[in-house]
Design a protein around this motif. Structure first.
Motif, PDB file in Angstrom:
ATOM      1  N   TYR A   3       0.818  -1.220   0.000  1.00 47.36           N
ATOM      2  CA  TYR A   3       0.000   0.000   0.000  1.00 47.36           C
ATOM      3  C   TYR A   3       0.850   1.268   0.000  1.00 47.36           C
ATOM      4  CZ  TYR A   3      -3.756  -3.230   1.327  1.00 47.36           C
ATOM      5  OH  TYR A   3      -4.640  -4.265   1.387  1.00 47.36           O
ATOM      6  N   LYS A   4       2.097   1.185  -0.421  1.00 48.47           N
ATOM      7  CA  LYS A   4       2.965   2.356  -0.500  1.00 48.47           C
ATOM      8  C   LYS A   4       3.618   2.367  -1.884  1.00 48.47           C
ATOM      9  CE  LYS A   4       5.382   5.858   1.056  1.00 48.47           C
ATOM     10  NZ  LYS A   4       4.878   7.098   0.553  1.00 48.47           N
ATOM     11  N   GLU A   8       6.556   8.703  -5.656  1.00 44.58           N
ATOM     12  CA  GLU A   8       5.449   9.639  -5.432  1.00 44.58           C
ATOM     13  C   GLU A   8       4.722   9.997  -6.730  1.00 44.58           C
ATOM     14  OE1 GLU A   8       5.095  14.187  -3.928  1.00 44.58           O
ATOM     15  OE2 GLU A   8       6.382  12.870  -2.735  1.00 44.58           O
ATOM     16  N   HIS A  38     -10.539   9.309  -1.178  1.00 44.48           N
ATOM     17  CA  HIS A  38      -9.115   9.311  -1.529  1.00 44.48           C
ATOM     18  C   HIS A  38      -8.839  10.014  -2.854  1.00 44.48           C
ATOM     19  CE1 HIS A  38      -7.959   7.008   1.938  1.00 44.48           C
ATOM     20  NE2 HIS A  38      -9.049   6.299   1.755  1.00 44.48           N
ATOM     21  N   GLN A  52      -0.737   6.311  -5.370  1.00 40.33           N
ATOM     22  CA  GLN A  52      -0.862   6.299  -3.917  1.00 40.33           C
ATOM     23  C   GLN A  52      -2.316   6.501  -3.492  1.00 40.33           C
ATOM     24  OE1 GLN A  52       1.686   5.387  -1.711  1.00 40.33           O
ATOM     25  NE2 GLN A  52      -0.195   5.093  -0.530  1.00 40.33           N
ATOM     26  N   ASP A  53      -3.080   7.311  -4.227  1.00 37.28           N
ATOM     27  CA  ASP A  53      -4.504   7.481  -3.908  1.00 37.28           C
ATOM     28  C   ASP A  53      -5.235   6.141  -4.057  1.00 37.28           C
ATOM     29  OD1 ASP A  53      -4.055  10.179  -3.486  1.00 37.28           O
ATOM     30  OD2 ASP A  53      -4.850  10.793  -5.452  1.00 37.28           O
ATOM     31  N   ASP A  56      -4.172   3.897  -1.215  1.00 37.01           N
ATOM     32  CA  ASP A  56      -4.844   4.316   0.020  1.00 37.01           C
ATOM     33  C   ASP A  56      -6.296   3.845   0.032  1.00 37.01           C
ATOM     34  OD1 ASP A  56      -2.509   5.562   0.892  1.00 37.01           O
ATOM     35  OD2 ASP A  56      -3.167   7.572   0.290  1.00 37.01           O
ATOM     36  N   LYS A  59      -6.305   0.140   0.759  1.00 44.67           N
ATOM     37  CA  LYS A  59      -6.066  -0.114   2.176  1.00 44.67           C
ATOM     38  C   LYS A  59      -7.332   0.145   2.992  1.00 44.67           C
ATOM     39  CE  LYS A  59      -2.753   0.767   5.843  1.00 44.67           C
ATOM     40  NZ  LYS A  59      -1.508   1.436   6.195  1.00 44.67           N
ATOM     41  N   ALA A  60      -8.053   1.211   2.653  1.00 47.48           N
ATOM     42  CA  ALA A  60      -9.319   1.510   3.340  1.00 47.48           C
ATOM     43  C   ALA A  60     -10.340   0.403   3.086  1.00 47.48           C
ATOM     44  CB  ALA A  60      -9.856   2.866   2.891  1.00 47.48           C
TER      45      ALA A  60
END
Length: 174
Positions: A3-4, A8, A38, A52-53, A56, A59-60
C-alpha cells in the motif's frame, strides 16, 4: 511494504482501477465513497490517477471489508485479459508488460515468470509491487478463470511469502 507506491509520481490507469472496481458491482458492493475519500472521483478508462490514492483506497477497503474484498478486486483486474484465447504461458510471460502498461512515471514493480512446467501443470511468478498478496492472488485467479490453462482443470492459486524479501510468489497449479 504494501500500500505504498514506490515513487510519489507514479500513476495508475483508470482502466485498471475501473476493471477492479466493477467486479464488486456483481457482488452488490459499492466502494465509491472510499474512492471519493481518496480523491478518485469521476474515473474514466483513459485517465491517469495517482497510484498512492488508489493504494490508500485499497487499504481503506481492506480495513473496512477485509482481505477477501481485496482478492475480489484483484480478480476483477485479472479477468480483463486482452485475449482470452491466448496461450496461458504467453499470458504469464506478458503479465509484467501488461502491469507496466497500466502504471507510469516511475519504478512500479514487476511480475516475473520464474518457472512454468506444462507437464507438472505448475507455474510460479515472482511479484514485487506495492499491492498486497491478496490483490496479486486475485489478479492471477481472474486470469486463470478467464483463460484456463486446461479446460478440464480447476486451477488453484496460492501465495508464498518469503522471509526477508519484499517480493512474494504466486503459484498456480492446474
Amino acid at each position: 511494504m504494501y500500500y505504498k507506491a514506490f515513487a510519489e509520481e507514479n500513476k495508475v490507469s483508470g482502466r485498471a482501477i475501473l476493471s477492479a472496481v466493477n467486479i464488486l458491482k456483481e457482488h452488490n458492493m459499492n466502494i465509491d465513497d472510499l474512492l471519493n475519500k481518496h480523491g478518485l472521483t469521476d474515473l474514466v478508462p483513459e485517465g491517469w490517477y495517482h497510484e498512492q490514492d488508489w493504494l490508500d483506497a485499497l487499504k481503506a477497503v481492506s480495513i473496512t471489508y477485509g482481505p477477501n474484498t481485496i482478492f475480489t478486486l484483484g480478480k476483477g483486474r485479472g479477468a480483463t485479459v486482452p485475449d482470452p484465447n491466448a496461450d496461458f504461458k504467453s499470458l504469464l510471460i506478458n503479465l509484467d508488460a501488461a502491469y507496466k502498461s497500466n502504471h507510469i512515471n516511475g519504478e512500479v514493480g514487476y511480475f516475473v515468470l520464474e518457472s512454468f512446467d506444462e507437464e507438472m501443470k505448475f507455474a510460479r511468478l515472482k511479484m514485487h509491487t506495492p499491492y498486497p498478496p491478496e490483490y496479486g492472488k486475485g489478479v492471477l485467479t481472474g486470469m486463470v478463470r478467464t483463460c484456463k490453462p486446461d479446460p478440464r482443470s480447476f486451477p488453484k492459486v496460492s501465495v508464498v511469502l518469503m522471509e526477508g524479501e519484499e517480493a512474494f510468489y504466486l503459484e498456480v497449479s492446474w
